[in-house]
Design an enzyme around this catalytic site. Structure first.
Site, PDB file in Angstrom:
ATOM      1  N   PRO A   6       0.836  -1.210   0.000  1.00 24.62           N
ATOM      2  CG  PRO A   6      -0.145  -1.163   2.113  1.00 24.62           C
ATOM      3  CD  PRO A   6       0.681  -1.997   1.206  1.00 24.62           C
ATOM      4  CD  GLU A   7       2.169   3.701  -4.388  1.00 24.90           C
ATOM      5  OE1 GLU A   7       2.496   4.891  -4.392  1.00 24.90           O
ATOM      6  OE2 GLU A   7       2.373   2.931  -5.341  1.00 24.90           O
ATOM      7  CE  LYS A  54       5.305   3.149   0.644  1.00 27.10           C
ATOM      8  NZ  LYS A  54       6.164   2.339  -0.229  1.00 27.10           N
ATOM      9  CB  CYS A  63       2.669   9.049 -24.342  1.00 28.45           C
ATOM     10  SG  CYS A  63       2.645  10.547 -23.345  1.00 28.45           S
ATOM     11  CB  CYS A  65       3.726  12.911 -26.969  1.00 32.27           C
ATOM     12  SG  CYS A  65       4.656  11.456 -26.444  1.00 32.27           S
ATOM     13  CB  CYS A  77       6.283   9.262 -22.059  1.00 31.81           C
ATOM     14  SG  CYS A  77       6.296   9.890 -23.753  1.00 31.81           S
ATOM     15  CB  CYS A 100       6.362  13.327 -22.028  1.00 34.75           C
ATOM     16  SG  CYS A 100       5.005  13.414 -23.212  1.00 34.75           S
TER      17      CYS A 100
END
Ligand SMILES: [Zn+2]
Length: 285
Positions: free
Chosen positions: A2-3, A55, A249, A252, A271, A274
């Site tokens: 979990p974040e 966390k 992306c 782009c 990407c 980008c």
């Protein structure tokens, strides 16, 4: 794993369910916790406050003790009404806290420690609020200095260091780099202080947007699709780059790339158009 946003929402839900009502029962399979309960019973105390620090989840009791838990990969807290059927087998119960109305059950919680205010302040593993991207006490200038101190490391790795920036996990890491236009494999020493500041601002914004009252369980950084319509089997549907290898992306059209990164070989997505690699940052990508 979990974040920070998940732990924040869990802390908020636990605080609402348990807060203000006397504890009527406490059980744990961890001897240290049961000993603490034998010494100073939790029954009769109240849960004053539940907070997330990166966390870590901290539950502050009216008697002055704090229960600190970390979910690692498989741990979770559930909240049940009394008599409600549990969604995990009882054998996975590690901690149980009961009030007249709700029961909080920590299933397979691998790390659980009792702290005093003093031991909490001294424990370097548990981030102070000033390092937590979701805390109102977050100190942005100090965070920029901590990131810049890791000049030899790649920014995608540094963003995961919880002692640098608490609360950013592997999904947000890739997303934060994308929205800032920074190549995740770029060395910190090749970034300007303004870029680092922008990365930190993006981390606060993206993680923060996922703890709003109407936020669901799924991480959303890309608003092109509404969360409610997102199909659970497509984790990248509401994200800019994470889990979107080979897909175009969203800005782009270039194909999103994926590579493992860092000593823990965590997957990273970006990407190539980008997020160009700046001159002097000699990494193939
Ligand atoms: Zn692009």
């Amino acid at each position: 794993m979990p974040e920070g946003d998940t732990i924040f929402r869990t802390a908020r839900a636990l605080g609402r369910a348990l807060g203000g009502r006397p504890i009527t029962g406490f059980r744990s399979t961890y001897p240290k916790l049961t000993r603490a309960n034998d010494d100073v019973p939790f029954a009769g105390q109240t849960v004053d406050r539940v907070e997330s620090r990166g966390k870590w989840l901290l539950m502050h009791f009216s008697g002055g003790a704090t229960l600190a838990t970390h979910m690692l990969m498989n741990g979770s807290w559930h909240i049940y009404r009394r008599g409600e059927r549990w969604q995990q087998p009882g054998v996975h119960m590690r901690i149980l806290i009961e009030t007249s109305e709700y029961i909080a059950v920590g299933f397979r919680v691998p790390v659980a420690e009792m702290h005093t205010a003093r031991s909490l302040a001294r424990d370097a593993r548990i981030p102070q609020p000033a390092k937590d991207v979701l805390s109102s006490a977050f100190d942005g200038a100090a965070a920029v200095r901590r990131v810049l101190a890791h000049g030899d490391e790649e920014i995608g790795d540094v963003l995961l260091h919880q002692e640098v920036l608490a609360g950013v996990g592997n999904v947000f890491k890739s997303e934060v780099c994308f929205v800032t236009g920074v190549h995740p494999f770029c060395k910190v020493s090749a970034l300007t202080a303004d870029q680092v500041q922008a990365l930190i601002a993006a981390a606060r914004k993206l993680v923060g947007a996922n703890v709003l009252e109407d936020s669901g369980d799924e991480i959303v950084t890309y608003g092109g699709r509404k969360r409610r319509t997102t199909h659970a089997s497509d984790p990248g549907a509401s994200l800019w780059v994470y889990s979107r290898t080979g897909e175009p992306c969203r800005r782009c059209g270039a194909l999103i790339r994926r590579r493992v990164q860092g000593p823990d070989t965590r997957v990273t997505f970006w990407c190539p158009c980008c997020q160009p690699m700046p001159d002097g940052c000699n990494v193939d990508g």
